[in-house]
Design a protein around this motif. Structure first.
Motif, PDB file in Angstrom:
ATOM      1  N   SER A 158       0.802  -1.176  -0.103  1.00 55.16           N
ATOM      2  CA  SER A 158      -0.208  -0.198   0.058  1.00 55.16           C
ATOM      3  C   SER A 158       0.928   1.287   0.160  1.00 55.16           C
ATOM      4  CB  SER A 158      -0.933   0.032   1.112  1.00 55.16           C
ATOM      5  OG  SER A 158      -1.482   1.197   1.109  1.00 55.16           O
ATOM      6  N   PRO A 159       0.706   2.253  -0.913  1.00 55.20           N
ATOM      7  CA  PRO A 159       1.589   3.194  -0.989  1.00 55.20           C
ATOM      8  C   PRO A 159       0.979   4.430  -0.100  1.00 55.20           C
ATOM      9  CG  PRO A 159       0.205   3.270  -2.838  1.00 55.20           C
ATOM     10  CD  PRO A 159      -0.228   2.170  -2.092  1.00 55.20           C
ATOM     11  N   THR A 160      -0.078   4.280   0.486  1.00 56.05           N
ATOM     12  CA  THR A 160      -0.530   5.716   1.017  1.00 56.05           C
ATOM     13  C   THR A 160      -0.064   5.985   2.547  1.00 56.05           C
ATOM     14  OG1 THR A 160      -2.401   4.224   2.042  1.00 56.05           O
ATOM     15  CG2 THR A 160      -2.874   5.306  -0.162  1.00 56.05           C
ATOM     16  N   GLU A 161       0.834   4.856   2.991  1.00 61.56           N
ATOM     17  CA  GLU A 161       1.175   4.942   4.568  1.00 61.56           C
ATOM     18  C   GLU A 161       2.321   6.120   4.552  1.00 61.56           C
ATOM     19  OE1 GLU A 161      -1.658   2.940   4.333  1.00 61.56           O
ATOM     20  OE2 GLU A 161      -0.022   1.935   3.446  1.00 61.56           O
ATOM     21  N   LEU A 162       2.126   6.757   5.668  1.00 55.07           N
ATOM     22  CA  LEU A 162       3.196   8.000   5.709  1.00 55.07           C
ATOM     23  C   LEU A 162       3.990   7.661   7.222  1.00 55.07           C
ATOM     24  CD1 LEU A 162       4.240  10.688   4.589  1.00 55.07           C
ATOM     25  CD2 LEU A 162       2.315  11.780   5.938  1.00 55.07           C
ATOM     26  N   ASN A 163       5.228   7.918   7.124  1.00 55.04           N
ATOM     27  CA  ASN A 163       5.925   7.772   8.440  1.00 55.04           C
ATOM     28  C   ASN A 163       6.499   9.189   8.988  1.00 55.04           C
ATOM     29  OD1 ASN A 163       8.776   5.733   9.145  1.00 55.04           O
ATOM     30  ND2 ASN A 163       7.679   6.937  10.676  1.00 55.04           N
ATOM     31  N   VAL A 164       6.117   9.547  10.047  1.00 56.15           N
ATOM     32  CA  VAL A 164       6.612  10.839  10.853  1.00 56.15           C
ATOM     33  C   VAL A 164       7.320  10.329  12.081  1.00 56.15           C
ATOM     34  CG1 VAL A 164       5.110  12.230   9.768  1.00 56.15           C
ATOM     35  CG2 VAL A 164       4.630  11.568  12.072  1.00 56.15           C
ATOM     36  N   ASP A 165       8.081  11.463  12.566  1.00 60.71           N
ATOM     37  CA  ASP A 165       9.027  11.025  13.810  1.00 60.71           C
ATOM     38  C   ASP A 165       8.187  11.512  14.887  1.00 60.71           C
ATOM     39  OD1 ASP A 165      10.510  10.606  16.319  1.00 60.71           O
ATOM     40  OD2 ASP A 165      12.493  10.981  14.971  1.00 60.71           O
ATOM     41  N   PRO A 166       7.384  10.908  15.856  1.00 61.79           N
ATOM     42  CA  PRO A 166       6.458  11.730  16.649  1.00 61.79           C
ATOM     43  C   PRO A 166       7.165  12.609  17.567  1.00 61.79           C
ATOM     44  CG  PRO A 166       6.675   9.452  17.238  1.00 61.79           C
ATOM     45  CD  PRO A 166       7.133   9.441  15.844  1.00 61.79           C
ATOM     46  N   ARG A 167       8.248  12.146  18.084  1.00 59.29           N
ATOM     47  CA  ARG A 167       9.113  13.085  19.200  1.00 59.29           C
ATOM     48  C   ARG A 167       9.407  14.517  18.490  1.00 59.29           C
ATOM     49  NH1 ARG A 167      12.605   8.636  22.439  1.00 59.29           N
ATOM     50  NH2 ARG A 167      11.167   7.040  22.293  1.00 59.29           N
ATOM     51  N   ARG A 168       9.780  14.267  17.150  1.00 56.13           N
ATOM     52  CA  ARG A 168      10.180  15.532  16.564  1.00 56.13           C
ATOM     53  C   ARG A 168       8.844  16.546  15.843  1.00 56.13           C
ATOM     54  NH1 ARG A 168      15.780  14.623  13.187  1.00 56.13           N
ATOM     55  NH2 ARG A 168      17.045  13.571  15.151  1.00 56.13           N
ATOM     56  N   ALA A 169       7.977  15.492  15.512  1.00 53.83           N
ATOM     57  CA  ALA A 169       6.404  15.845  14.580  1.00 53.83           C
ATOM     58  C   ALA A 169       5.909  16.810  15.708  1.00 53.83           C
ATOM     59  CB  ALA A 169       5.807  14.981  14.226  1.00 53.83           C
ATOM     60  N   ILE A 170       5.380  16.314  16.837  1.00 53.18           N
ATOM     61  CA  ILE A 170       4.548  17.031  17.722  1.00 53.18           C
ATOM     62  C   ILE A 170       5.057  18.455  17.988  1.00 53.18           C
ATOM     63  CG2 ILE A 170       3.325  17.074  19.856  1.00 53.18           C
ATOM     64  CD1 ILE A 170       2.198  15.098  17.596  1.00 53.18           C
ATOM     65  N   PRO A 171       6.342  18.793  18.462  1.00 51.66           N
ATOM     66  CA  PRO A 171       6.924  20.001  18.603  1.00 51.66           C
ATOM     67  C   PRO A 171       6.876  20.857  17.366  1.00 51.66           C
ATOM     68  CG  PRO A 171       8.213  18.334  19.877  1.00 51.66           C
ATOM     69  CD  PRO A 171       7.587  17.551  18.845  1.00 51.66           C
ATOM     70  N   ALA A 172       7.222  20.385  16.171  1.00 47.18           N
ATOM     71  CA  ALA A 172       7.457  20.916  15.057  1.00 47.18           C
ATOM     72  C   ALA A 172       5.905  21.651  14.462  1.00 47.18           C
ATOM     73  CB  ALA A 172       7.783  19.897  14.001  1.00 47.18           C
ATOM     74  N   VAL A 173       4.895  20.611  14.640  1.00 45.27           N
ATOM     75  CA  VAL A 173       3.634  21.034  14.480  1.00 45.27           C
ATOM     76  C   VAL A 173       3.241  22.436  15.391  1.00 45.27           C
ATOM     77  CG1 VAL A 173       1.189  20.619  14.586  1.00 45.27           C
ATOM     78  CG2 VAL A 173       2.674  19.003  13.510  1.00 45.27           C
ATOM     79  N   ALA A 174       3.429  22.287  16.594  1.00 43.83           N
ATOM     80  CA  ALA A 174       2.976  23.434  17.587  1.00 43.83           C
ATOM     81  C   ALA A 174       3.822  24.339  17.399  1.00 43.83           C
ATOM     82  CB  ALA A 174       3.689  22.876  19.186  1.00 43.83           C
ATOM     83  N   ALA A 175       5.146  24.547  16.947  1.00 43.51           N
ATOM     84  CA  ALA A 175       5.956  25.792  16.413  1.00 43.51           C
ATOM     85  C   ALA A 175       5.316  26.409  15.172  1.00 43.51           C
ATOM     86  CB  ALA A 175       7.368  25.284  16.226  1.00 43.51           C
ATOM     87  N   HIS A 176       4.991  25.450  14.313  1.00 46.10           N
ATOM     88  CA  HIS A 176       4.359  25.825  12.814  1.00 46.10           C
ATOM     89  C   HIS A 176       2.978  26.732  13.097  1.00 46.10           C
ATOM     90  CE1 HIS A 176       2.828  25.703   8.863  1.00 46.10           C
ATOM     91  NE2 HIS A 176       1.705  24.948   9.359  1.00 46.10           N
ATOM     92  N   LEU A 177       2.071  26.012  14.188  1.00 43.52           N
ATOM     93  CA  LEU A 177       0.768  26.691  14.549  1.00 43.52           C
ATOM     94  C   LEU A 177       1.093  28.253  15.098  1.00 43.52           C
ATOM     95  CD1 LEU A 177      -1.127  24.108  16.077  1.00 43.52           C
ATOM     96  CD2 LEU A 177      -1.433  24.679  13.819  1.00 43.52           C
ATOM     97  N   ALA A 178       2.173  28.434  15.785  1.00 44.38           N
ATOM     98  CA  ALA A 178       2.470  29.582  16.177  1.00 44.38           C
ATOM     99  C   ALA A 178       3.036  30.655  15.411  1.00 44.38           C
ATOM    100  CB  ALA A 178       3.323  29.485  17.556  1.00 44.38           C
ATOM    101  N   ALA A 179       3.787  29.962  14.592  1.00 46.96           N
ATOM    102  CA  ALA A 179       4.627  30.771  13.451  1.00 46.96           C
ATOM    103  C   ALA A 179       3.709  31.220  12.258  1.00 46.96           C
ATOM    104  CB  ALA A 179       5.670  30.222  13.053  1.00 46.96           C
ATOM    105  N   GLU A 180       2.789  30.397  11.801  1.00 51.32           N
ATOM    106  CA  GLU A 180       2.288  30.320  10.699  1.00 51.32           C
ATOM    107  C   GLU A 180       0.688  31.062  11.023  1.00 51.32           C
ATOM    108  OE1 GLU A 180       1.551  29.558   6.306  1.00 51.32           O
ATOM    109  OE2 GLU A 180       3.272  29.628   7.629  1.00 51.32           O
ATOM    110  N   TYR A 181       0.375  30.759  11.973  1.00 52.29           N
ATOM    111  CA  TYR A 181      -1.173  31.016  12.243  1.00 52.29           C
ATOM    112  C   TYR A 181      -1.169  31.709  13.480  1.00 52.29           C
ATOM    113  CZ  TYR A 181      -2.261  27.608   8.881  1.00 52.29           C
ATOM    114  OH  TYR A 181      -2.359  26.844   7.705  1.00 52.29           O
ATOM    115  N   GLY A 182      -0.224  32.351  14.109  1.00 49.08           N
ATOM    116  CA  GLY A 182      -0.137  32.961  15.414  1.00 49.08           C
ATOM    117  C   GLY A 182      -1.127  32.216  16.428  1.00 49.08           C
TER     118      GLY A 182
END
Length: 383
Positions: free
Chosen positions: A146-170
């Motif tokens: 199946s080609p649809t599965e995506l792999n992220v690194d949760p210990r890095r991804a969760i802080p990165a999403v939080a930082a993105h929300l602050a920087a991109e959307y305030g």
């Protein structure tokens, strides 16, 4: 002399800094809301960083939940494109070393056109080994790619999403801030009081602090305890490629529930692997951004669970992995337990409105990374 009190204001408040809370903060911010997010810990430490990092569309319930997973995948890729977040479009291989496993996979594809339309298909043992140097060749009959599965690194991804929300959307993200009570438009926190229009309570495993009556009424809501392991970085930059799983996984995910051939597989596993079945063990293999391999997991369900790890369960996980995969360096460097709320009646989420303007979102089980972004868009759009 009159003292002026500063009032903190936002359109939307989110309680909880795990993936469910972050997803709702993103969906609200995209709508144009001023958003504040409160997380009681100084950084995310719950289930959202204790998982495989698998965006596992292929295992979700067929229909709307599968489409929700695919939408979440799109959002992960959008965030990765904007931030440089590591997100490997590695796909997955369900390895089949027994005829009954082949039968379930073939039946699943026969009754699931949307998965076939997105590229899922059976491949031969030779084709499997061309895609994965990790898959064990001896006894391998076939696999579902199946080609649809995506792999992220949760210990890095969760802080990165939080930082993105602050920087991109305030989004105003307040780590180390506990919400003590909600009485709209007021929200009382350890860092001051706020006036908001709406609140989304995404408190994960802590479902007894805010609106405990909502959860007390849900007799099918249990905590799930899982055990997981991780190796060190693999040598010479070795890459896993597709994420892997074996036959036990076909007994775990809802995508395969309607497969009649699953009964024969379940009977064999109950006979040959009773310890694994009693402890909810199925085994997945994923990789982190720095090359470590994440292995797991087991599942125990209760309202209250002991905090101790069983080394017998850890050994059973590793032993079963060895039946379908071979690792360059299998040395385990980390072991941990994770906890999350799970609905044991087949529902994929719990959405409740304990009072006007307040929405509780919980019970996503082990699919938070896979479903939360899509779920949040649906919840926000409906309110």
């Amino acid at each position: 002399m009159t003292t002026m009190t500063t009032v903190n204001r936002a359109d939307t408040a989110v309680v909880g800094g795990g993936i469910v809370g972050l997803a709702h903060a993103l969906a609200a911010a995209k709508r144009g809301d001023r958003v504040v997010l409160f997380e009681r810990d100084d950084f995310a430490v719950g289930a959202s960083i204790r998982n495989f990092g698998m965006i596992w569309s292929i295992g979700q319930q067929r229909g709307a939940i599968y489409e929700r997973a695919l939408r979440s995948r799109e959002i992960w890729l959008e965030i990765a494109a904007k931030t440089g977040l590591w997100a490997a479009q590695s796909g997955s291989l369900h390895l089949a070393h027994h005829p009954d496993e082949v039968a379930v996979l073939e039946e699943f594809l026969a009754i699931t056109p949307p998965a076939r339309e997105r590229g899922a298909r059976m491949i031969t043992a030779r084709e499997t080994l061309e895609r994965s140097t990790t898959a064990r060749a001896d006894g391998l009959l076939a696999a579902m790619w199946s080609p649809t599965e995506l792999n992220v690194d949760p210990r890095r991804a969760i802080p990165a999403v939080a930082a993105h929300l602050a920087a991109e959307y305030g989004v105003d993200i307040r780590f180390g801030t506990t919400v003590r009570g909600i009485n709209l438009p007021g929200v009382s926190t350890t860092a001051g009081d706020w006036e908001v229009g709406r609140v989304f309570v995404c408190s994960g495993n802590d479902f007894e602090t805010l609106y405990p009556e909502v959860f007390a009424s849900q007799r099918h809501l249990m905590r799930c305890k899982l055990q997981m392991l991780r190796t060190g970085p693999q040598p010479d930059g070795w890459q896993l490629g597709p994420m892997l799983c074996g036959g036990l996984t076909l007994l775990h995910y809802a995508a395969f529930d309607d497969c009649e051939s699953k009964e024969r597989l379940a009977a064999r596993m109950a006979d040959q692997m009773p310890f694994h079945r009693e402890n909810g063990i199925h085994v997945l293999l994923s990789q982190t951004a720095d090359g470590r391999l994440t292995i797991g997991d087991s599942h125990a369900y209760a309202k209250t669970l002991d905090p101790f790890e069983s080394e017998e369960i850890n050994r059973a996980i590793v032993d079963y992995l060895g039946t379908f995969a071979q690792l360059p360096n299998p040395e385990i460097t980390e072991r941990w337990a994770g906890y999350y709320p799970s609905l044991r009646d087949g529902r994929t989420d719990l959405i409740a409105e304990p009072e006007p303007g307040v929405t509780v979102v919980n019970g996503v089980g082990g699919a938070g990374m896979t479903l939360s972004f899509g779920l949040a868009e649906e919840v926000i759009a409906g309110r």
